[in-house]
Each structure stands twice: as C-alpha cells, then as structure tokens.
Scaffold this motif. Structure first.
Motif, PDB file in Angstrom:
ATOM      1  N   LYS A   1      19.219  -6.226 -20.533  1.00 39.88           N
ATOM      2  CA  LYS A   1      20.335  -6.535 -21.528  1.00 39.88           C
ATOM      3  C   LYS A   1      20.708  -5.587 -22.565  1.00 39.88           C
ATOM      4  CE  LYS A   1      20.681 -11.562 -20.694  1.00 39.88           C
ATOM      5  NZ  LYS A   1      20.578 -12.842 -21.622  1.00 39.88           N
ATOM      6  N   ILE A   2      19.605  -5.194 -23.349  1.00 39.10           N
ATOM      7  CA  ILE A   2      19.892  -4.416 -24.484  1.00 39.10           C
ATOM      8  C   ILE A   2      20.177  -3.207 -23.955  1.00 39.10           C
ATOM      9  CG2 ILE A   2      18.357  -3.291 -26.393  1.00 39.10           C
ATOM     10  CD1 ILE A   2      16.623  -5.651 -26.283  1.00 39.10           C
ATOM     11  N   ALA A   3      19.739  -2.439 -22.890  1.00 39.47           N
ATOM     12  CA  ALA A   3      20.113  -1.036 -22.571  1.00 39.47           C
ATOM     13  C   ALA A   3      21.712  -1.253 -22.067  1.00 39.47           C
ATOM     14  CB  ALA A   3      19.308  -0.844 -21.425  1.00 39.47           C
ATOM     15  N   LEU A   4      22.194  -2.332 -21.544  1.00 39.62           N
ATOM     16  CA  LEU A   4      23.605  -2.414 -21.160  1.00 39.62           C
ATOM     17  C   LEU A   4      24.338  -2.440 -22.441  1.00 39.62           C
ATOM     18  CD1 LEU A   4      23.338  -4.702 -17.819  1.00 39.62           C
ATOM     19  CD2 LEU A   4      24.063  -2.467 -17.875  1.00 39.62           C
TER      20      LEU A   4
END
Length: 47
Positions: free
Chosen positions: A4-7
């Motif tokens: 989620k954070i990477a996206l």
C-alpha cells in the motif's frame, strides 16, 4: 515497506511528474536530472 505504501508513493511521484510536465514543461525534472548528474560526478571524485 508494505504494498500500500509503495503504491501510494509511486502514485505521488507519478502525479508530480505529470503535473510538472503539464504546468512547467518538465523543467523541474530537467533541473533535478542535471543536479543528480552533478552529484554522481562529485561522488565519483571522492571514490
């Protein structure tokens, strides 16, 4: 780092690049690219 954070980070970076292209003709990206090239050259000097 979770998916989620990477996206979210990828979406933020992509939107910043698109906004730069639309509003500033990509000059900020060009400036940052030149500064990165200078940094790489400077770091190679200290190697």
């Amino acid at each position: 780092m979770t998916n989620k954070i990477a996206l979210a980070l990828g979406a933020i970076i992509l939107s910043a690049l698109v906004l730069d292209q639309l509003m500033n003709d990509g000059l900020a990206l060009l400036f940052l690219s030149r500064k990165l090239a200078d940094l790489i050259e400077w770091m190679a000097f200290w190697r």
